[in-house]
Design a protein around this motif. Structure first.
Motif, short mmCIF file in Angstrom:
data_model
loop_
_atom_site.label_atom_id
_atom_site.label_comp_id
_atom_site.label_asym_id
_atom_site.label_seq_id
_atom_site.Cartn_x
_atom_site.Cartn_y
_atom_site.Cartn_z
N LEU A 188 0.83 -1.20 0.00
CA LEU A 188 0.00 0.00 0.00
C LEU A 188 0.87 1.25 0.00
N GLU A 189 0.37 2.29 -0.62
CA GLU A 189 1.08 3.56 -0.70
C GLU A 189 0.28 4.65 0.01
N VAL A 190 0.96 5.73 0.36
CA VAL A 190 0.30 6.86 1.01
C VAL A 190 -0.91 7.29 0.19
N GLY A 191 -2.05 7.43 0.86
CA GLY A 191 -3.27 7.83 0.18
C GLY A 191 -4.17 6.68 -0.22
N ASP A 192 -3.66 5.43 -0.21
CA ASP A 192 -4.52 4.27 -0.50
C ASP A 192 -5.55 4.11 0.61
N ARG A 193 -6.68 3.47 0.26
CA ARG A 193 -7.77 3.33 1.21
C ARG A 193 -7.83 1.93 1.82
N VAL A 194 -8.16 1.91 3.11
CA VAL A 194 -8.40 0.67 3.86
C VAL A 194 -9.76 0.82 4.53
N VAL A 195 -10.60 -0.20 4.42
CA VAL A 195 -11.93 -0.13 5.02
C VAL A 195 -12.10 -1.24 6.04
N ALA A 196 -13.00 -1.01 6.98
CA ALA A 196 -13.21 -1.97 8.07
C ALA A 196 -14.69 -2.14 8.34
N ASN A 197 -15.15 -3.37 8.30
CA ASN A 197 -16.51 -3.73 8.64
C ASN A 197 -16.44 -4.52 9.94
N VAL A 198 -16.20 -3.79 11.03
CA VAL A 198 -15.79 -4.43 12.29
C VAL A 198 -16.57 -3.89 13.47
N THR A 199 -16.52 -4.65 14.55
CA THR A 199 -17.19 -4.28 15.79
C THR A 199 -16.32 -3.32 16.60
N ILE A 239 -17.26 3.46 -3.33
CA ILE A 239 -16.82 4.76 -3.80
C ILE A 239 -15.36 5.04 -3.46
N LEU A 240 -14.85 4.39 -2.40
CA LEU A 240 -13.48 4.64 -1.95
C LEU A 240 -12.44 3.82 -2.70
N ALA A 241 -12.87 2.80 -3.44
CA ALA A 241 -11.95 1.90 -4.14
C ALA A 241 -10.83 1.42 -3.22
N PRO A 242 -11.18 0.77 -2.09
CA PRO A 242 -10.16 0.34 -1.13
C PRO A 242 -9.40 -0.88 -1.64
N LYS A 243 -8.18 -1.06 -1.12
CA LYS A 243 -7.38 -2.23 -1.48
C LYS A 243 -7.47 -3.32 -0.41
N VAL A 244 -7.74 -2.92 0.82
CA VAL A 244 -7.78 -3.89 1.92
C VAL A 244 -9.08 -3.72 2.70
N LEU A 245 -9.71 -4.85 3.02
CA LEU A 245 -10.90 -4.88 3.87
C LEU A 245 -10.62 -5.71 5.11
N PHE A 246 -10.88 -5.14 6.28
CA PHE A 246 -10.90 -5.90 7.53
C PHE A 246 -12.36 -6.16 7.88
N THR A 247 -12.69 -7.40 8.24
CA THR A 247 -14.08 -7.72 8.51
C THR A 247 -14.20 -8.84 9.54
N VAL A 248 -15.41 -8.97 10.09
CA VAL A 248 -15.73 -10.10 10.96
C VAL A 248 -16.67 -11.02 10.19
N HIS A 249 -16.53 -12.33 10.39
CA HIS A 249 -17.40 -13.25 9.67
C HIS A 249 -18.77 -13.38 10.35
N GLU A 250 -18.83 -12.97 11.63
CA GLU A 250 -20.10 -12.93 12.34
C GLU A 250 -19.96 -11.96 13.51
N TYR A 251 -21.09 -11.52 14.04
CA TYR A 251 -21.07 -10.65 15.21
C TYR A 251 -22.31 -10.92 16.05
N GLU A 252 -22.23 -10.50 17.30
CA GLU A 252 -23.36 -10.70 18.22
C GLU A 252 -23.94 -9.34 18.59
N TYR A 253 -25.26 -9.29 18.65
CA TYR A 253 -25.93 -8.06 19.08
C TYR A 253 -27.27 -8.43 19.70
#
Length: 652
Positions: free
Chosen positions: A137-148, A185-199
């Motif tokens: 990854l380079e400066v300015g690249d996007r990383v997104v997170a679908n996390v708790t 819209i962000l065109a991210p290169k990396v996604l952090f995510t959880v495969h399940e969550y509790e609520y």
């Protein structure tokens, strides 16, 4: 209005704001008799004021700035601290200490909590930095997170900031379409995510959403799963364990100096109508603003425990993380705030000694409405302040909180939003608390109230505007051609004045009363009234759980003014209850606002950030298709839309 509390002289002298006043006098030769004089100086001489924020808060620049603010008459083209380089994460980790933890984390369904030292947080961040660098990854690249809302979320955010990457998060409870809309819209290169969550005691699988993200967000090169080891041989899939189990590791962590205006984070508007706005905030803007607000308007001090109930989708989560800038311990809680037992967050506050407790107005309203006295179970000896935001806090709930939570503490309401990732009206520890009133306009924030002629007024309801730029205003909206959407969002009502979209009043003592969103303002027979005033009158009835009021323009000078109510279990909408509802509105608001019909509904729709949905429901009732006016994936209770989609307005 009723005065509820004021700090004693000794407590006032110990506040960060009082110490700043002393510093201004001794170091800058500036003397102010009271907060209002200080505020006036901060907005009249705002470049000087913001320069003192950098100096007083010891914000380190890797290169000096050329000028504090470059302003050529256009808010959107102004720039702050041009030439300066800094790094948000570096500013946080310079505060590391062994005297208290960096993070304390709790979770629904458990009375235990975990504690994370500054050293542990730094090590995890450094390991995540190495992983991200290995992703090329380079400066300015996007990383997104679908996390708790747990420790890895904070670590990922800080690691991205360290490398000058652009971070954006979305909590797992967002629907598939809503999540795709935000990330694509962000065109991210990396996604952090959880495969399940509790609520709320239930487990929710994420497999369909993750597959949909793979298919629709085609820029993704790597997916990291936080709470399961990947069984796939796919090199594009990693697990959090792959990161945390790295060996042969040395500190300190690496940080890259970036421009003051370099993008740090993209926050999204609620997105209940159309695509959400991709509001982009800078390293420097967030850093100087959060230092200012948390230090002076929240009075957070080193070693104190700072909590705000939030998800990773709400700007208050970013605000919470920034308490690390003041060497505080941040307290995370993942899960439903009322799960298992309604007082779970108060129990957490008592058990770990929270000093600053933050929540939504709706959360406090729940205990008020259900007559639950917190002080009967918890003494909360360490609690110094309660902060409330998300919607206006009514005078009744102000009084209830002092009577039923704790009498000797500072309760302040604040208002701002994702647009500025802070509050621009909020707490002032030097002043008294008045029920139903936000204490003051924040330092550096030139808040005014405009009447219908666009003139600044006092003690009169009008439109809340900002007439001087702030460092934490968005640098832009992501992928907004020529800033057209940015301009339309804030600058289409007044020439070069930020129109925030709230109805408000500036009182004679310079406090603020927020009445609600401008676009939800009701106009009946020439009398304007915020919907919040009607909700406040209805709240007096214990039978009503929630309500929604709308004024529907049917054309040809015909209108329909219904009140929708969700009732408590076992309560029926009898003629006598309807009469009592009308009486409350007639006596507390106006006879003109007595509803033409009172309709029972299963639930009132809310966004995931806890805001009542009004305008989209109005459009649905007037015949617009649900999918055109609302993204149900952005709602906390999407099934609540069904009633309104099937409701037919009575013919007149």
């Amino acid at each position: 209005m009723e005065s509820l509390w004021k700090a004693d002289a000794k407590t006032i002298e110990e506040t960060n704001l009082f110490q700043y006043l002393k510093w201004l006098e001794s170091e800058k030769g500036l003397s102010f008799a009271n907060y209002d004089e200080l505020w006036q100086w901060s907005v009249d001489n705002y470049p000087d004021f913001w320069a003192t924020q950098v100096e007083y808060n010891r914000i380190d620049f890797h290169s000096p700035f050329e000028e504090v603010h470059r302003f050529q008459g256009d808010f959107m083209e102004s720039s702050w601290f041009s030439g300066a380089k800094l790094n948000y994460a570096e500013a946080i980790f310079k505060n590391k200490t062994t005297s208290h933890p960096a993070i304390i984390a709790g979770k629904e369904g458990s009375s235990d909590y975990s504690s994370w030292s500054w050293e542990e947080l730094e090590l995890l961040t450094a390991k995540t930095i190495r992983f991200l660098k290995n992703c090329q990854l380079e400066v300015g690249d996007r990383v997104v997170a679908n996390v708790t809302n747990e420790v890895p979320a904070v670590v990922i955010y800080l690691a991205c900031a360290s490398l000058g990457l652009v971070f954006s998060s979305c909590s797992p409870d967002f629907g598939i379409r809503a999540t795709i809309d935000r990330f694509k819209i962000l065109a991210p290169k990396v996604l952090f995510t959880v495969h399940e969550y509790e609520y709320n005691g239930k487990t929710f699988e994420q497999a369909k959403k993750i597959e949909a993200l793979r298919e629709n967000v085609t820029s993704l090169e790597t997916i990291v799963f936080l709470n399961q080891k990947t069984s796939s041989n796919n090199s594009a899939e990693k697990s959090w364990q792959d990161i945390v189990e790295q060996k042969d590791f040395s500190l300190p962590l690496e940080t890259i100096p970036v421009d003051f205006s370099h993008p740090l984070v993209v926050l999204f508007s609620s997105g209940t109508t159309g695509l959400p706005k991709a509001i982009t905030h800078s390293h420097g803007g967030i850093l100087v603003e959060h230092c200012k607000y948390l230090k002076f308007h929240n009075d957070v001090k080193p070693g104190e425990r700072f909590f705000w109930y939030s998800s990773t989708s709400w700007m208050m989560w970013n605000f919470l993380v920034s308490a690390l800038l003041l060497r505080a311990t941040i307290v995370l809680y993942e899960g439903a705030p009322l799960y298992a037992r309604s007082e779970i967050l108060w129990e957490l506050a008592e058990k770990i000694g929270i000093h600053h407790f933050g929540c939504s107005a709706a959360y406090l309203h729940y205990f008020f409405k259900n007559k639950i006295a917190i002080k009967e179970k918890y003494s909360l000896p360490e609690l110094r302040s309660i902060g409330s935001t998300g919607s206006p806090l009514s005078p009744e709930v102000f009084r209830w909180t002092y009577e039923n939570v704790k009498s000797e503490m500072w309760l302040f309401s604040m208002s701002g939003g994702s647009d500025v990732c802070t509050a621009f009206v909020g707490g002032c520890p030097l002043e008294a608390i008045y029920s139903g009133e936000i204490q003051k306009r924040c330092l550096g924030a030139k808040i005014e109230i405009f009447n219908s002629s666009g003139k600044s007024v006092l003690n009169e309801e009008g439109e809340l505007v900002i007439t001087r730029p702030l460092p934490s205003m968005p640098i832009y909206f992501w992928k907004d051609e020529n800033r057209q959407r940015y301009k339309k969002s804030y600058f289409s009502s007044y020439e070069n004045v930020w129109h925030h979209g709230d109805r408000a009043k500036l009182t004679a003592r310079q406090g603020i009363i927020i009445y609600g969103r401008s676009d939800a303002t009701l106009n009946r027979h020439g009398v304007r009234m915020g919907s919040g005033e009607i909700y406040r009158s209805i709240d007096k009835l214990s039978e009503v759980k929630d309500s929604l009021v709308l004024n529907l323009d049917l054309g040809a000078e015909k209108y329909f003014f219904p009140l929708f109510v969700a009732l408590k279990e076992g309560v029926q909408l009898t003629p006598s209850l309807k009469d009592e509802l009308k009486k409350q509105i007639r006596e507390n608001c106006s006879p003109r606002y007595v509803p033409e019909a009172i309709i029972e509904v299963p639930e009132i729709p809310y966004t995931l950030s806890g805001k009542k949905v009004e305008i989209p429901i109005k459009k649905i009732l007037l015949g617009e298709a649900v999918e055109k006016v609302i993204n149900v994936g952005s709602l906390r209770n999407p099934e609540s839309i069904d009633f309104f989609a099937n409701y037919e307005i009575p013919k007149k």
